[in-house]
Design an enzyme around this catalytic site. Structure first.
Site, short mmCIF file in Angstrom:
data_model
loop_
_atom_site.label_atom_id
_atom_site.label_comp_id
_atom_site.label_asym_id
_atom_site.label_seq_id
_atom_site.Cartn_x
_atom_site.Cartn_y
_atom_site.Cartn_z
N HIS A 17 37.16 40.74 48.00
CA HIS A 17 38.00 41.36 47.07
C HIS A 17 39.07 42.00 47.59
O HIS A 17 38.90 42.92 48.47
CB HIS A 17 37.29 42.02 46.09
CG HIS A 17 38.15 42.74 45.19
ND1 HIS A 17 39.08 42.28 44.31
CD2 HIS A 17 38.33 44.22 44.81
CE1 HIS A 17 39.90 43.05 43.60
NE2 HIS A 17 39.36 44.11 43.84
N CYS B 191 36.93 43.37 38.86
CA CYS B 191 37.09 42.72 40.11
C CYS B 191 36.00 41.65 40.58
O CYS B 191 36.32 40.98 41.35
CB CYS B 191 37.35 43.78 41.07
SG CYS B 191 38.83 44.82 40.89
N ASN C 277 46.40 44.45 44.77
CA ASN C 277 44.93 44.01 44.09
C ASN C 277 45.26 43.43 42.81
O ASN C 277 45.79 43.95 41.82
CB ASN C 277 44.14 45.29 43.97
CG ASN C 277 42.86 45.24 43.11
OD1 ASN C 277 42.63 44.26 42.70
ND2 ASN C 277 42.15 46.39 43.04
#
Length: 339
Positions: free
Chosen positions: A257, A116, A287
């Site tokens: 994020h 990520c 996500n």
């Protein structure tokens, strides 16, 4: 010789057409909209459902739009970097596939794997390449087909992930006071047991056993990851602000994020920044791993102004983490493309 600053000169993105909302997901696994929304903030996610299409397809779509928006001559592109943890194949690189599909003749390409944090790390590398003076124009793409490694029998993880790609054009300028100013990146290699895909690599190659036992999907110990993520991102942002003589009042926007809305809110609280300054689109996409940050920039480009102080921060598998301080280089309202 004047110093070269690395700046973003354009942003683009791509998400698949298919929308998997919480109501539909609740028919696939034992969950419901209220449970998902209160714990994650996610209402829907985009899924690449077409057979035979992978991460490179989305990355190419984003890059193609980026080149159209910026008017970049394909022959002027020096490099293509794709940050991803869901490559099309073990080899060749996804970036090489994207480069070939775009018909770039004067560029080299490579993948960047940092989960990520992939986009943030790859962007930092691209900026250093620009600042060296050896490269003039680089496309940095964050792209992941997370649905390919998501177990839709696991109610704890399947609501989290979606598919998408975002891309930025990175170029050099001699104008002072804009571009990437500083970064503070760290890795805690102790995170393996808490967030990983068990099989498919060289330690545990694919086999009938690994497939039968569903070992090719993302495994996560949510509470542990939550705790580490909030602490790491909060501390990284604090260190970055202190190192650059900034206070919370100096920050115009935080690009965090998009892992979990509760994580984002906790990080904002930890560094003393109101949520009005935190750019959030997790409710729409979930996500998307390396694609999260550029997709946020794509969604909010129109409200970004030249000189805005932006803090990027992320946390991911391998317990990679960090923060970057960037001064936005153009008025986004004149460049944004309606989606």
């Amino acid at each position: 010789m004047s110093n070269i600053n690395a700046i973003i000169t354009g942003v683009a993105g791509y998400v698949p057409d298919y929308v998997l909302n919480n109501e539909e997901l609740s028919r696939m696994v034992d969950t419901n909209d209220e449970w998902i929304t209160t714990r994650t903030g996610i209402k829907e996610r985009r899924i690449l459902t077409e057979e035979g299409l992978g991460t490179s397809y989305m990355a190419r779509k984003a890059a193609k739009l980026l080149m159209k928006k910026t008017g970049a001559d394909p022959d002027s592109i020096d490099a293509v970097i794709v940050a991803t943890t869901t490559p099309d194949y073990p080899h060749p690189s996804t970036a090489s596939i994207v480069l070939g599909k775009l018909g770039l003749k004067n560029a080299f390409a490579f993948d960047f794997a940092a989960a990520c944090c992939g986009f943030m790390y790859a962007f930092d590398v691209a900026c250093n390449m620009i600042q060296s003076g050896r490269h003039k124009r680089i496309i940095v793409i964050g792209a992941d087909k997370m649905s390919a490694i998501t177990d839709y029998r696991d109610r704890a993880t399947c609501p989290l992930f979606g598919d998408g790609a975002g891309a930025v054009m990175v170029e050099g300028t001699t104008e002072e006071g804009i571009g990437l100013i500083d970064s503070y990146h760290r890795t805690d290699g102790k995170g393996l047991p808490f967030l990983h895909v068990k099989a498919g690599g060289s330690v545990c190659p694919s086999s009938r056993f690994t497939v039968d036992h569903r070992l090719h999907y993302t495994y996560q110990e949510g509470r542990t990851v939550f705790r580490y993520a909030v602490t790491a991102m909060g501390d990284d942002c604090a260190a970055l602000l202190e190192g650059n003589g900034l206070t919370q009042n100096d920050i115009d926007y935080v690009v965090c994020h998009q892992a979990n809305l509760r994580i984002i809110e906790a990080v904002a609280k930890r560094i003393g920044v109101p949520m009005e300054k935190v750019l959030v689109n997790i409710q729409r996409y979930g996500n998307t791993s390396a694609a999260c940050m550029p997709l946020v920039l794509w969604d909010f480009e129109s409200q970004l102004k030249k000189g805005d102080n932006i803090i990027f921060t992320a946390f991911g598998a391998g317990f990679v983490n960090g923060a970057s301080y960037y001064k936005w280089a153009y008025d986004g309202d004149s460049a944004a493309v309606k989606k």
